[in-house]
Design a protein around this motif. Structure first.
Motif, PDB file in Angstrom:
ATOM      1  N   GLU A 276       0.836  -1.197   0.000  1.00  0.00           N
ATOM      2  CA  GLU A 276       0.000   0.000   0.000  1.00  0.00           C
ATOM      3  C   GLU A 276       0.876   1.254   0.000  1.00  0.00           C
ATOM      4  O   GLU A 276       1.903   1.319   0.666  1.00  0.00           O
ATOM      5  CB  GLU A 276      -0.914   0.008   1.220  1.00  0.00           C
ATOM      6  CG  GLU A 276      -1.935  -1.122   1.240  1.00  0.00           C
ATOM      7  CD  GLU A 276      -3.031  -0.894   0.225  1.00  0.00           C
ATOM      8  OE1 GLU A 276      -3.926  -0.075   0.476  1.00  0.00           O
ATOM      9  OE2 GLU A 276      -2.970  -1.548  -0.836  1.00  0.00           O
ATOM     10  N   ARG A 316      -7.046   7.519   3.893  1.00  0.00           N
ATOM     11  CA  ARG A 316      -6.541   6.624   4.948  1.00  0.00           C
ATOM     12  C   ARG A 316      -6.727   7.260   6.326  1.00  0.00           C
ATOM     13  O   ARG A 316      -7.026   6.555   7.304  1.00  0.00           O
ATOM     14  CB  ARG A 316      -5.075   6.289   4.691  1.00  0.00           C
ATOM     15  CG  ARG A 316      -4.857   5.559   3.367  1.00  0.00           C
ATOM     16  CD  ARG A 316      -3.411   5.147   3.185  1.00  0.00           C
ATOM     17  NE  ARG A 316      -3.196   4.616   1.847  1.00  0.00           N
ATOM     18  CZ  ARG A 316      -3.458   3.364   1.489  1.00  0.00           C
ATOM     19  NH1 ARG A 316      -3.930   2.507   2.382  1.00  0.00           N
ATOM     20  NH2 ARG A 316      -3.254   2.952   0.251  1.00  0.00           N
ATOM     21  N   ARG A 319     -10.202   6.678   7.299  1.00  0.00           N
ATOM     22  CA  ARG A 319     -10.389   5.276   7.675  1.00  0.00           C
ATOM     23  C   ARG A 319      -9.936   5.045   9.124  1.00  0.00           C
ATOM     24  O   ARG A 319     -10.606   4.355   9.899  1.00  0.00           O
ATOM     25  CB  ARG A 319      -9.588   4.391   6.721  1.00  0.00           C
ATOM     26  CG  ARG A 319      -9.629   2.907   7.017  1.00  0.00           C
ATOM     27  CD  ARG A 319     -10.989   2.340   6.803  1.00  0.00           C
ATOM     28  NE  ARG A 319     -10.958   0.889   6.662  1.00  0.00           N
ATOM     29  CZ  ARG A 319     -11.953   0.088   6.990  1.00  0.00           C
ATOM     30  NH1 ARG A 319     -13.077   0.589   7.500  1.00  0.00           N
ATOM     31  NH2 ARG A 319     -11.856  -1.214   6.802  1.00  0.00           N
ATOM     32  N   GLN A 388      -3.014   1.201   8.607  1.00  0.00           N
ATOM     33  CA  GLN A 388      -3.117   2.429   7.821  1.00  0.00           C
ATOM     34  C   GLN A 388      -2.192   3.508   8.369  1.00  0.00           C
ATOM     35  O   GLN A 388      -1.620   4.303   7.608  1.00  0.00           O
ATOM     36  CB  GLN A 388      -4.570   2.922   7.823  1.00  0.00           C
ATOM     37  CG  GLN A 388      -5.569   2.013   7.129  1.00  0.00           C
ATOM     38  CD  GLN A 388      -5.386   1.994   5.612  1.00  0.00           C
ATOM     39  OE1 GLN A 388      -4.458   2.587   5.070  1.00  0.00           O
ATOM     40  NE2 GLN A 388      -6.279   1.280   4.931  1.00  0.00           N
TER      41      GLN A 388
END
Length: 437
Positions: A276, A316, A319, A388
């Motif tokens: 990621e 992110r 999130r 994350q």
């Protein structure tokens, strides 16, 4: 006492062992040298005493009238019994007579032709006693030097071994914390090879095997979630076609929960693969957090202590906020407070707090904690939030507001997101700062 253990380092154990062995050897050698020197000097004194007596005997036998000279005596009543027995056997001899105090007496005696005994005795020479004292002093100094030298050598050798063991323990501790890229063998270094290297190789082999097993489990989990994605999507679509009613709502609700679980597992698998990358944007952190919290949890209170512009991935970051708020709503108790201070975001509830296992080891998938945090869910929310945060180059920490034993409602769980000063680049690394010439 049972359970009482005295903890000492390897270096001091080795130092004490070497010092003890050195002291034992030094004392033994000192006793041997002392006794050998004393016996040698006494033997020499006995030979000298016999030579003097024989000279006095020749003078006595040739002189007129016959008189003992040079300190000799005829039929001395103080003659030791051992020499008296030799005289009865018509044999000459010497004898060292010890005293409780003072130097010993050195005796010499010879039988004469007429049956008398000519004898001579003098105290052990003062010069010889002085030599013995000097020798004893030198032996004591040497023994003490050997003990201290052995202790210093033990500290030196043990210190090197202790440092290698401490480095190995520190590296193993980092592996236990999840940094499986650490190699114990590289951490201890050194040119000399010993048992520490064997321990390091064993730990590294164990780490490699653990990495392979974890990676295999991750692949299996990701494959299962990927295979379930299509049938779960089909199940959710089919549930939408059911006629209205309570049974249909239950089916749709469970199908949606299963779909959410599958998506979370896939997201965890992507985060674990380290593939990621953050898509960075510059934004005002306080304003962004306040706006998103109003959408995610309108009942949560937001307080911006200090506004700060950050370069981060808003998707992110949202999130992470959503998972932290959902965790507070599900496992904690209101009110939920969100505080922004510079680059730091805090989310606090007023419930029973995080479980001890999470505080010690961090969030873990499929571990929901103790029942005092409701015991519901799959443990993926905080795991995804921590993953994350790593993608953003941030740090997510967890603590409780108050220790155990405080009245209910006075504590609570606090999650703190520390955004970095320099955000990661698109390649996952950090930008290099170049100083002007």
């Amino acid at each position: 006492m049972k359970g009482l253990a005295l903890r000492t380092g390897v270096r001091w154990k080795i130092a004490v062992a070497i010092a003890a062995v050195g002291a034992l050897i030094a004392v033994t050698l000192s006793l041997v040298v002392h006794n050998a020197a004393r016996v040698s000097m006494l033997d020499n004194a006995r030979d000298v005493q016999m030579w003097r007596l024989l000279f006095a005997q020749r003078v006595y036998e040739t002189s007129k009238p016959k008189e003992p000279r040079f300190g000799t005596k005829i039929n001395d009543p103080a003659l030791p019994p051992q020499l008296d027995q030799l005289m009865r056997d018509k044999r000459r001899g010497t004898y060292v007579q010890e005293h409780r105090e003072g130097p010993p007496d050195v005796w010499a005696a010879v039988p004469l032709a007429n049956g008398d005994v000519l004898s001579l005795h003098v105290p052990f020479a003062d010069r010889s006693a002085t030599i013995m004292k000097d020798l004893d002093r030198a032996l004591i100094i040497g023994s003490v030097s050997v003990v201290f030298g052995g202790c210093a050598l033990g500290v030196l050798i043990g210190g090197q071994l202790s440092r290698r063991l401490r480095k190995a323990a520190a590296a193993a501790g980092r592996v236990a914390q999840g940094n499986t890229d650490v190699r114990v063998r590289d951490a201890i270094g050194g040119v000399v090879r010993d048992e520490t290297d064997e321990l390091a190789r064993a730990v590294d082999a164990l780490t490699d095997a653990l990495n392979e097993r974890i990676e295999a489990e991750r692949r299996v989990t990701a494959d299962i979630a990927h295979e379930l994605r299509t049938p779960v999507t089909g199940l959710l679509t089919a549930a939408e076609l059911l006629p209205p009613g309570r049974p249909s709502e239950l089916v749709r609700d469970r199908a949606q929960a299963m779909r959410t679980l599958v998506e979370d597992v896939l997201e965890v698998a992507r985060l674990d693969s380290a593939s990621e990358r953050a898509e960075l944007q510059e934004l005002a952190l306080g304003e962004f957090v306040a706006r998103r919290v109003r959408v995610l949890d309108p009942e949560a209170a937001v307080r911006v202590v200090h506004e700060s512009w950050v370069n981060t991935d808003p998707r992110r970051l949202e999130r992470i906020l959503g998972n932290l708020l959902a965790n507070a709503a599900k496992h904690g108790k209101g009110p939920v407070e969100v505080t922004v201070e510079g680059r730091v975001v805090r989310v606090r509830d007023h419930g029973p707090g995080f479980p001890e296992a999470l505080l010690q080891d961090g969030p873990s998938r499929f571990r929901t904690g103790s029942s005092d945090r409701a015991g519901q869910g799959h443990g993926l929310g905080l795991t995804i939030a921590a993953g994350q945060a790593r993608v953003l180059g941030a740090r997510l920490t967890f603590r409780n507001a108050a220790p155990e034993g405080t009245p209910e409602g006075s504590g609570g769980a606090i999650a703190v997101l520390w955004l970095p000063e320099h955000a990661p680049t698109a390649t996952g690394s950090f930008p290099v700062l170049r100083l002007a010439d």
